[in-house]
Scaffold this active site. Structure first.
Site, PDB file in Angstrom:
ATOM      1  CE  LYS A 137      -4.293  -1.763   2.138  1.00 48.74           C
ATOM      2  NZ  LYS A 137      -5.118  -1.528   3.294  1.00 48.74           N
ATOM      3  CG  ASP A 184      -8.161   0.693   3.650  1.00 47.07           C
ATOM      4  OD1 ASP A 184      -8.999   0.021   3.420  1.00 47.07           O
ATOM      5  OD2 ASP A 184      -6.926   0.533   3.565  1.00 47.07           O
TER       6      ASP A 184
HETATM    7  P1  NAP Z   1       0.265  -3.468   9.111  1.00 45.07           P
HETATM    8  O1  NAP Z   1       0.596  -2.237   8.211  1.00 45.07           O
HETATM    9  O2  NAP Z   1       1.091  -4.582   8.860  1.00 45.07           O
HETATM   10  O3  NAP Z   1       0.194  -3.019  10.639  1.00 45.07           O
HETATM   11  C1  NAP Z   1      -0.002  -3.984  11.506  1.00 45.07           C
HETATM   12  C2  NAP Z   1       0.172  -3.078  12.904  1.00 45.07           C
HETATM   13  O4  NAP Z   1      -0.406  -4.438  13.981  1.00 45.07           O
HETATM   14  C3  NAP Z   1       1.557  -3.024  13.391  1.00 45.07           C
HETATM   15  O5  NAP Z   1       1.633  -1.476  14.033  1.00 45.07           O
HETATM   16  C4  NAP Z   1       2.030  -4.026  14.321  1.00 45.07           C
HETATM   17  O6  NAP Z   1       2.781  -3.720  15.249  1.00 45.07           O
HETATM   18  C5  NAP Z   1       0.579  -4.254  14.935  1.00 45.07           C
HETATM   19  N1  NAP Z   1       0.752  -5.769  15.491  1.00 45.07           N
HETATM   20  C6  NAP Z   1       0.728  -6.972  14.424  1.00 45.07           C
HETATM   21  N2  NAP Z   1       0.882  -8.010  15.110  1.00 45.07           N
HETATM   22  C7  NAP Z   1       0.731  -7.769  16.414  1.00 45.07           C
HETATM   23  C8  NAP Z   1       0.461  -8.452  17.789  1.00 45.07           C
HETATM   24  N3  NAP Z   1       0.283  -9.795  17.739  1.00 45.07           N
HETATM   25  N4  NAP Z   1       0.122  -7.788  18.960  1.00 45.07           N
HETATM   26  C9  NAP Z   1      -0.040  -6.312  18.734  1.00 45.07           C
HETATM   27  N5  NAP Z   1       0.359  -5.716  17.743  1.00 45.07           N
HETATM   28  C10 NAP Z   1       0.491  -6.278  16.649  1.00 45.07           C
HETATM   29  O7  NAP Z   1      -1.181  -3.965   8.710  1.00 45.07           O
HETATM   30  P2  NAP Z   1      -2.287  -3.047   8.470  1.00 45.07           P
HETATM   31  O8  NAP Z   1      -2.677  -2.875   6.855  1.00 45.07           O
HETATM   32  O9  NAP Z   1      -2.493  -1.849   9.178  1.00 45.07           O
HETATM   33  O10 NAP Z   1      -3.692  -4.007   8.647  1.00 45.07           O
HETATM   34  C11 NAP Z   1      -3.797  -4.230   9.901  1.00 45.07           C
HETATM   35  C12 NAP Z   1      -5.278  -4.954  10.244  1.00 45.07           C
HETATM   36  O11 NAP Z   1      -6.295  -4.595   9.754  1.00 45.07           O
HETATM   37  C13 NAP Z   1      -5.354  -6.345   9.417  1.00 45.07           C
HETATM   38  O12 NAP Z   1      -5.841  -7.474  10.093  1.00 45.07           O
HETATM   39  C14 NAP Z   1      -6.132  -5.819   8.162  1.00 45.07           C
HETATM   40  O13 NAP Z   1      -6.612  -7.261   7.671  1.00 45.07           O
HETATM   41  C15 NAP Z   1      -7.082  -5.202   8.666  1.00 45.07           C
HETATM   42  N6  NAP Z   1      -7.913  -4.232   7.767  1.00 45.07           N
HETATM   43  C16 NAP Z   1      -9.150  -4.425   7.548  1.00 45.07           C
HETATM   44  C17 NAP Z   1      -9.503  -3.688   6.499  1.00 45.07           C
HETATM   45  C18 NAP Z   1     -11.293  -3.848   6.635  1.00 45.07           C
HETATM   46  O14 NAP Z   1     -11.709  -3.210   5.473  1.00 45.07           O
HETATM   47  N7  NAP Z   1     -12.032  -4.225   7.505  1.00 45.07           N
HETATM   48  C19 NAP Z   1      -8.951  -2.651   5.897  1.00 45.07           C
HETATM   49  C20 NAP Z   1      -7.731  -2.506   6.354  1.00 45.07           C
HETATM   50  C21 NAP Z   1      -6.907  -3.194   6.966  1.00 45.07           C
HETATM   51  P3  NAP Z   1       4.570  -3.482  15.291  1.00 45.07           P
HETATM   52  O15 NAP Z   1       4.627  -2.040  14.812  1.00 45.07           O
HETATM   53  O16 NAP Z   1       5.075  -3.608  16.478  1.00 45.07           O
HETATM   54  O17 NAP Z   1       4.799  -4.276  14.314  1.00 45.07           O
END
Ligand code: NAP
Length: 270
Positions: free
Chosen positions: A67, A103
């Site tokens: 992204k 988003d």
């Molecule tokens: P990302 O850029 O990889 O960021 C993930 C974040 O989560 C990071 O800040 C990471 O922390 C933290 N994290 C990961 N595993 C963790 C754990 N076990 N405990 C605590 N913190 C943790 O991912 P993203 O694109 O933001 O997406 C995040 C989530 O949102 C995903 O599950 C995705 O499917 C969901 N999402 C949903 C929609 C929807 O339409 N419903 C849209 C977009 C995203 P660190 O900085 O410490 O690594």
């Protein structure tokens, strides 16, 4: 595939379990648009723009982990995407590639169905792309985001950029807010017994939203319900962000109810 004008695509890695193709294909069919939406796994962002141009793909959804990286290859990026630092939507018109972020609009529309944003405080778990969209959306609507993240430097950077408070996620029990939002993947299929926070802390929040939509009811949402909170799953955000993509690509209004129905069918049939 060359010169096929009617392809839309999802690019990411992985993409195999995404429900975007089911949702988008159902919508395009119902809208009588002669097109199909396919999922393409790509290793790097450069490959995305190459494939879009080669296959003349009209519009694309971008997911993890491209992204942000894909922004370097676009002709134009919307102001909101620039501020968020990520795009999830590409439009290819007359040889030009434009990037948008749906988003944040999907997130705010979903949240506003359950809670007024203006004047309220939102504790956001995570500091990745989805958290950035949430922070931006909450600020746009007059709310106050508070960021909690596992990696302190990353959380602090996001908080500084948007002028918000930051706390390490380990300190979540000290935080009280109108709503808690999980934007981490903790609890997502297949790790369904995991929750990003302990159940005991959830009584600090009136409402809990999980951006995860698979499963529909995560461990976090189950614990939140038991603690008496109102809960919001990631499903409405997913539908609204996808619907906004179709509106950007076609200028037409997508069939929201049908999109929700086909995604729900997939989720409940698993
Ligand atoms: P990302 O850029 O990889 O960021 C993930 C974040 O989560 C990071 O800040 C990471 O922390 C933290 N994290 C990961 N595993 C963790 C754990 N076990 N405990 C605590 N913190 C943790 O991912 P993203 O694109 O933001 O997406 C995040 C989530 O949102 C995903 O599950 C995705 O499917 C969901 N999402 C949903 C929609 C929807 O339409 N419903 C849209 C977009 C995203 P660190 O900085 O410490 O690594």
């Amino acid at each position: 595939m060359k010169n096929n004008k009617n392809i839309y695509a999802l690019f990411g890695n992985p993409v195999e379990h995404s429900l975007s193709p089911v949702m988008h294909n159902a919508a395009l069919k119902e809208m009588k648009i002669d097109a199909r939406y396919i999922a393409i796994r790509v290793e790097n962002a450069r490959e995305i723009t190459r494939k879009i141009k080669e296959m003349n793909i009209r519009g694309a959804s971008i997911t993890i982990p491209h992204k942000t990286a894909v922004m370097d290859y676009l002709d134009e990026v919307s102001e909101s995407s620039m501020m968020i630092g990520a795009v999830n939507t590409l439009t290819f018109t007359d040889g030009r590639l434009e990037g948008d972020n749906t988003d944040w609009t999907g997130f705010t529309l979903a949240l506003k169905e359950s809670i007024e944003i203006e004047g309220k405080t939102f504790a956001i778990l995570g500091a990745g792309g989805a958290a950035r969209a949430a922070v931006f959306g909450i600020l746009q609507e007059g709310g106050t985001p508070v960021i909690l993240n596992r990696t302190v430097t990353k959380g602090e950077k996001l908080a500084k950029e948007f002028g918000c408070d930051f706390h390490p996620i380990s300190e979540v029990e000290k935080i009280k807010a109108d709503c808690l939002i999980n934007s981490t993947p903790a609890g997502m299929f297949p790790d369904m017994e995991i929750s990003p926070v302990r159940a005991e802390t959830l009584s600090n929040f009136g409402c809990v939203m999980d951006m995860i939509y698979n499963p529909l009811k995560t461990r976090l949402l189950k614990d939140a319900q038991e603690a008496g909170c109102s809960v919001i799953s990631g499903l409405p955000m997913f539908i609204y962000q996808g619907a906004e993509q179709i509106r950007i690509w076609t200028g037409l209004r997508p069939p929201l109810d049908l999109m929700k129905q086909v995604v729900l069918e997939e989720l409940t049939n698993e």
